[in-house]
Design an enzyme around this catalytic site. Structure first.
Site, PDB file in Angstrom:
ATOM      1  N   GLU A   1       0.843  -1.190   0.000  1.00  0.00           N
ATOM      2  CA  GLU A   1       0.000   0.000   0.000  1.00  0.00           C
ATOM      3  C   GLU A   1       0.884   1.249   0.000  1.00  0.00           C
ATOM      4  OE1 GLU A   1      -1.973   0.933   3.941  1.00  0.00           O
ATOM      5  OE2 GLU A   1      -1.685  -1.208   4.202  1.00  0.00           O
TER       6      GLU A   1
ATOM      7  N   CYS B   1      -3.480  -3.720   4.315  1.00  0.00           N
ATOM      8  CA  CYS B   1      -2.566  -4.722   4.876  1.00  0.00           C
ATOM      9  C   CYS B   1      -2.922  -6.144   4.478  1.00  0.00           C
ATOM     10  CB  CYS B   1      -2.537  -4.609   6.397  1.00  0.00           C
ATOM     11  SG  CYS B   1      -1.994  -2.989   6.978  1.00  0.00           S
TER      12      CYS B   1
ATOM     13  N   HIS C   1      -2.714 -10.288  12.084  1.00  0.00           N
ATOM     14  CA  HIS C   1      -2.097  -9.085  11.510  1.00  0.00           C
ATOM     15  C   HIS C   1      -1.775  -8.136  12.652  1.00  0.00           C
ATOM     16  CE1 HIS C   1      -1.279  -5.412   9.497  1.00  0.00           C
ATOM     17  NE2 HIS C   1      -2.383  -4.843   9.947  1.00  0.00           N
TER      18      HIS C   1
END
Length: 404
Positions: free
Chosen positions: A97, A129, A251
């Site tokens: 990103e 992400c 994450h």
């Protein structure tokens, strides 16, 4: 992509048996400068415990201009290519990103830098992400359909929020590279997973902005809602199988967020299972705590950290991975460690990478942060930030990037 459908079964061999597909090798890279967050806390008049305990971070990587996502991605991939038949790589995916161009895929720069052949697809993927997981699942499906080929997935990002901003402490930079193949030596990916997607405004970066924008508390709420929703859906389909789950990774934009995700499941898990998952979660955040947020690569840096820092793991252990990307897309999938998986790890190289970094003063960090690339087409020659990095951005000239 391996999601809610029953397609995407592992490829069959000549006898009709399923041949596993998954991660054959993994490697990562982070720039060789870091800021100790105790120094940042003192400079921002904040109690250091707010960063160390409240956020769960100790240090954050600080990239110099010559280590953009292309250079970092190439440096991560370089660590795993020794002994690899690169002629078999038929797909190269860059997940990021922190893109450097609105049109040309960063994967094409990496392909050239690494001297890979032209007989491949080279693309870039974006979904905050989650992009690294999208790339991994697409690569696995590609290998299932093209059993003679392999795929290289690179997740590279620079998390940047601004000096004195609310997100400053959760910055970071780095890249993770994964080689996906049949009969993988590291981890077999189970073909079934659970995905969820919905449009929410929790985090974004408009084209005209150089720094991300976020609704912090709201983003945490969406993250935890996704954890709960996906866990229940996965359990309902018989995928979680908690008793045989050796570890559950998340994450990690900052380590406290992953810990909140795990704690949100405490009442749904057997106490012994929860204790095991908690213990192994701590091994999974060792690297991320000292590198910071690397967006698309954060989940996979956790996997590398777990395998390097938990000697009790063994072949056949099953690991769950929760991937999340703001905006928002999430997925829970599972992998099984393969016989001899430790032989393809480079824990010593990881240690050298982390311990060889240079600690910046606050002034040094702010100086590096404030530097920028030219945007007017003039020539800009860049200083070498990491003398040990094999690849770097050398200069900009007439709006083009030149790497070495």
């Amino acid at each position: 992509m391996g999601g809610d459908s029953d397609n995407g079964m592992d490829v069959m061999n000549e006898t009709g048996a399923q041949v596993p597909v998954g991660i054959d090798r993994m490697a990562w890279y982070t720039p060789n400068h870091f800021l100790d967050l105790d120094d940042l806390a003192r400079a921002r008049d904040v109690d250091p415990d707010k960063y160390r305990t409240g956020i769960g971070q100790r240090r954050m990587a600080v990239p110099t201009l010559d280590q953009d996502i292309v250079a970092m991605g190439a440096n991560a991939a370089q660590r795993l290519l020794d002994g690899v038949d690169t002629r078999r790589i038929g797909l190269l995916i860059m997940a990021t990103e922190s893109g450097i161009d609105q049109s040309k895929a960063s994967a094409l720069f990496v392909q050239e830098i690494l001297g890979l052949g032209h007989d491949m697809r080279a693309i870039e993927i974006k979904e905050a992400c989650y992009g690294g997981t999208a790339g991994l699942q697409i690569a696995a499906d590609y290998v299932r359909v093209h059993p003679g080929r392999t795929a290289l997935v690179i997740a590279a990002d620079i998390a940047r929020y601004g000096l004195r901003s609310g997100g400053e402490v959760t910055q970071g930079a780095g890249a993770v590279a994964m080689l996906v193949a049949r009969s993988p030596r590291l981890m077999r990916l189970e073909p079934e997973s659970v995905c969820r997607s919905m449009s929410v405004g929790d985090f974004w970066r408009p084209n005209y902005a150089t720094e991300a924008m976020a609704k912090g508390k709201y983003s945490e709420q969406v993250y935890l809602r996704m954890v709960d929703d996906i866990w229940h859906a996965s359990k309902g389909r018989g995928l979680t199988r908690e008793e045989g789950l050796a570890a559950l990774l998340f994450h990690i934009p900052f380590t406290k967020m992953g810990r909140k995700g795990l704690r949100s499941l405490e009442t749904q898990l057997d106490p012994d299972v929860y204790a095991r998952l908690t213990r192994r979660f701590e091994a999974a955040i060792v690297y991320g705590r000292d590198v910071g947020n690397i967006y698309t690569g954060s989940l996979y840096l956790s996997l590398i950290s777990l395998l390097a820092n938990d000697p009790t793991l063994g072949e056949g252990n099953r690991i769950g991975l929760f991937s999340y990307g703001s905006g928002a897309v999430a997925e829970l999938f599972f992998g099984v460690l393969q016989p001899g998986f430790r032989s393809v790890l480079d824990a010593e190289g990881d240690r050298v990478l982390l311990e060889g970094r240079q600690r910046l003063s606050l002034e040094g960090y702010e100086t590096i942060f404030s530097r920028s690339l030219v945007t007017d087409g003039s020539t800009q020659v860049l200083e070498q930030g990491d003398p040990h990095a094999p690849h770097r951005l050398v200069r900009l000239e007439r709006h083009e990037r030149v790497y070495r």
